[in-house]
Enzyme design. Sequence first.
Site, PDB file in Angstrom:
ATOM      1  N   GLU A 100      -1.746  -2.659   9.224  1.00 12.43           N
ATOM      2  CA  GLU A 100      -0.431  -2.183   8.826  1.00 12.43           C
ATOM      3  C   GLU A 100       0.011  -0.972   9.649  1.00 12.43           C
ATOM      4  O   GLU A 100      -0.801  -0.158  10.058  1.00 12.43           O
ATOM      5  CB  GLU A 100      -0.451  -1.852   7.325  1.00 12.43           C
ATOM      6  CG  GLU A 100      -0.851  -3.084   6.514  1.00 12.43           C
ATOM      7  CD  GLU A 100      -0.741  -2.913   5.004  1.00 12.43           C
ATOM      8  OE1 GLU A 100      -0.766  -3.945   4.318  1.00 12.43           O
ATOM      9  OE2 GLU A 100      -0.631  -1.779   4.504  1.00 12.43           O
ATOM     10  N   CYS A 113       3.127   5.758  11.758  1.00  9.37           N
ATOM     11  CA  CYS A 113       1.738   5.920  11.315  1.00  9.37           C
ATOM     12  C   CYS A 113       0.976   4.672  11.773  1.00  9.37           C
ATOM     13  O   CYS A 113       1.281   3.555  11.352  1.00  9.37           O
ATOM     14  CB  CYS A 113       1.729   6.065   9.795  1.00  9.37           C
ATOM     15  SG  CYS A 113       0.084   6.228   9.112  1.00  9.37           S
ATOM     16  N   CYS A 120     -12.029  -0.172   7.554  1.00  7.00           N
ATOM     17  CA  CYS A 120     -12.650   1.111   7.873  1.00  7.00           C
ATOM     18  C   CYS A 120     -14.110   1.051   7.472  1.00  7.00           C
ATOM     19  O   CYS A 120     -14.451   0.483   6.434  1.00  7.00           O
ATOM     20  CB  CYS A 120     -11.943   2.245   7.134  1.00  7.00           C
ATOM     21  SG  CYS A 120     -12.479   3.880   7.690  1.00  7.00           S
ATOM     22  N   CYS A 124     -14.751   6.575   2.051  1.00  8.18           N
ATOM     23  CA  CYS A 124     -14.148   7.671   1.290  1.00  8.18           C
ATOM     24  C   CYS A 124     -13.700   7.102  -0.057  1.00  8.18           C
ATOM     25  O   CYS A 124     -13.003   6.087  -0.115  1.00  8.18           O
ATOM     26  CB  CYS A 124     -12.974   8.263   2.062  1.00  8.18           C
ATOM     27  SG  CYS A 124     -13.467   8.869   3.686  1.00  8.18           S
ATOM     28  N   CYS A 127      -9.816   6.369  -1.065  1.00  7.80           N
ATOM     29  CA  CYS A 127      -8.949   5.678  -0.097  1.00  7.80           C
ATOM     30  C   CYS A 127      -9.049   4.168  -0.265  1.00  7.80           C
ATOM     31  O   CYS A 127     -10.151   3.616  -0.318  1.00  7.80           O
ATOM     32  CB  CYS A 127      -9.343   6.073   1.322  1.00  7.80           C
ATOM     33  SG  CYS A 127      -8.375   5.219   2.590  1.00  7.80           S
ATOM     34  N   CYS A 343       0.044   7.220   2.025  1.00  2.13           N
ATOM     35  CA  CYS A 343      -1.296   7.541   2.526  1.00  2.13           C
ATOM     36  C   CYS A 343      -2.363   6.880   1.680  1.00  2.13           C
ATOM     37  O   CYS A 343      -2.335   6.955   0.456  1.00  2.13           O
ATOM     38  CB  CYS A 343      -1.574   9.034   2.417  1.00  2.13           C
ATOM     39  SG  CYS A 343      -0.487  10.040   3.336  1.00  2.13           S
TER      40      CYS A 343
HETATM   41  N1  SAH Z   1      -9.869   8.049   8.917  1.00  6.64           N
HETATM   42  C1  SAH Z   1      -8.926   9.035   9.362  1.00  6.64           C
HETATM   43  C2  SAH Z   1      -7.525   8.482   9.475  1.00  6.64           C
HETATM   44  C3  SAH Z   1      -6.896   8.075   8.159  1.00  6.64           C
HETATM   45  S1  SAH Z   1      -5.662   9.208   7.854  1.00  6.64           S
HETATM   46  C4  SAH Z   1      -8.999  10.241   8.476  1.00  6.64           C
HETATM   47  O1  SAH Z   1      -9.733  10.193   7.479  1.00  6.64           O
HETATM   48  O2  SAH Z   1      -8.406  11.257   8.777  1.00  6.64           O
HETATM   49  C5  SAH Z   1      -5.174   8.903   6.249  1.00  6.64           C
HETATM   50  C6  SAH Z   1      -5.039  10.197   5.469  1.00  6.64           C
HETATM   51  O3  SAH Z   1      -4.674   9.866   4.129  1.00  6.64           O
HETATM   52  C7  SAH Z   1      -6.370  10.909   5.412  1.00  6.64           C
HETATM   53  O4  SAH Z   1      -6.208  12.276   5.331  1.00  6.64           O
HETATM   54  C8  SAH Z   1      -6.899  10.369   4.111  1.00  6.64           C
HETATM   55  O5  SAH Z   1      -7.915  11.177   3.626  1.00  6.64           O
HETATM   56  C9  SAH Z   1      -5.658  10.348   3.236  1.00  6.64           C
HETATM   57  N2  SAH Z   1      -5.781   9.439   2.100  1.00  6.64           N
HETATM   58  C10 SAH Z   1      -6.591   8.382   1.976  1.00  6.64           C
HETATM   59  N3  SAH Z   1      -6.452   7.803   0.767  1.00  6.64           N
HETATM   60  C11 SAH Z   1      -5.517   8.503   0.116  1.00  6.64           C
HETATM   61  C12 SAH Z   1      -4.908   8.363  -1.167  1.00  6.64           C
HETATM   62  N4  SAH Z   1      -5.242   7.388  -2.005  1.00  6.64           N
HETATM   63  N5  SAH Z   1      -3.962   9.253  -1.508  1.00  6.64           N
HETATM   64  C13 SAH Z   1      -3.594  10.227  -0.644  1.00  6.64           C
HETATM   65  N6  SAH Z   1      -4.129  10.395   0.563  1.00  6.64           N
HETATM   66  C14 SAH Z   1      -5.078   9.551   0.952  1.00  6.64           C
END
Ligand code: SAH
Length: 371
Positions: A100, A113, A120, A124, A127, A343
Amino acid sequence: MKSVQEPAKQLINLLDFDRKGLAAFFVGIGEKPFRVNQLLKWIYHEQVTDFELMSNLSKSLRAYLQANCQITTPEIVVEKLASDGVVKWVLETHCGNRVETVFIPEENRGTLCVSSQIGCALACTFCSTAQQGFNRNLMTSEIIGQLIVARQRLGEGQRITNVVMMGMGEPLLNFDNVVAAMNLMTDDFSFGLSKRRVTISTSGVVPAMYRLTEACDVSLAVSLHAVTDELRDVLVPINKKYPLSELMDACRDNAKIAPRRTITFEYVMLDGINDSLADAHGLIELLKTVPSKVNLIPFNPFPNSIYKCSSNNAIHRFKIALNEAGIVTTVRKTRGEDIDAACGQLVGQVADKSRRHLKLKLMEAERESVG
Ligand code: SAH
């Protein structure tokens, strides 16, 4: 007699090369390096994909490219427009997986974005991409291809001025392809974006952060989310491999690239988990020796997520504490929520090779049988 079928010839996708890669390619076929600028202009400025139309290339070169090369991007299979103007595209790669890409229009800029991997490999816990498991790295053509197709679909007056590598995947675990794609994003003969407007976001792959400092000086964002190793080990499990002290050293190293350079720290706001005033003070302490900005991200829920977003009060209190300590802090506006484009909500469609999906299902079944 049975005819033996020749295997289909593998065409070289020229979108897989940045300037350096293209120069090596041309030299390899006995062409002069100045062809690089000509070709980049045709592809990225003129948006021409038919080699026959590239009129300043010699006839023989055009014929060679026609026979051996192609210019192809992943295909858009779904386009969704959110009520706030955000657009999400689901792109299908040649192997049938889906990733996406999201366009976020604002008054004076348009941010794309971009995804770096199919799924991935990191886990985490907050996420939703993580819940999908992992299939493979995206090729350079599939990363820069996201900008190409987005640009084609955007309407009059809509322009990509910024790129954030914050879609699906961990960009620093796909180092070479991501760096080549970012080189194209910032190349004047390609997208020509300012290096300050291209941001790579990482969960903290420390050795790759040092390599990045050497390779490419785009802006850096770090997904921090916790100020103690104990909590970060749970939220961002790669922390067990590269704990906070090592992560902060790598950030300080990156900050040396240029004077006045700041690193953005992303911090997802999770109710009762990481949003207390003590956490805010821990963050202030941690960032004391790094030139930093903080971006607080209200948690976006997804099906089966175990966290809740912090209250507006808690987010406000956290922000004020950081501001009072002199740290520039913004709260990320949640955009594109009604089309699952916010995000951590990007999921695509991933044939999981890490079997995370299965492991999660087993854990769920175990929990149910115990409960
Ligand atoms: N793997 C990289 C790139 C992904 S960026 C990284 O971790 O930086 C996506 C951003 O959105 C990251 O900061 C991630 O931590 C955040 N994110 C992931 N899941 C989320 C959620 N459910 N709500 C808000 N932010 C989230």
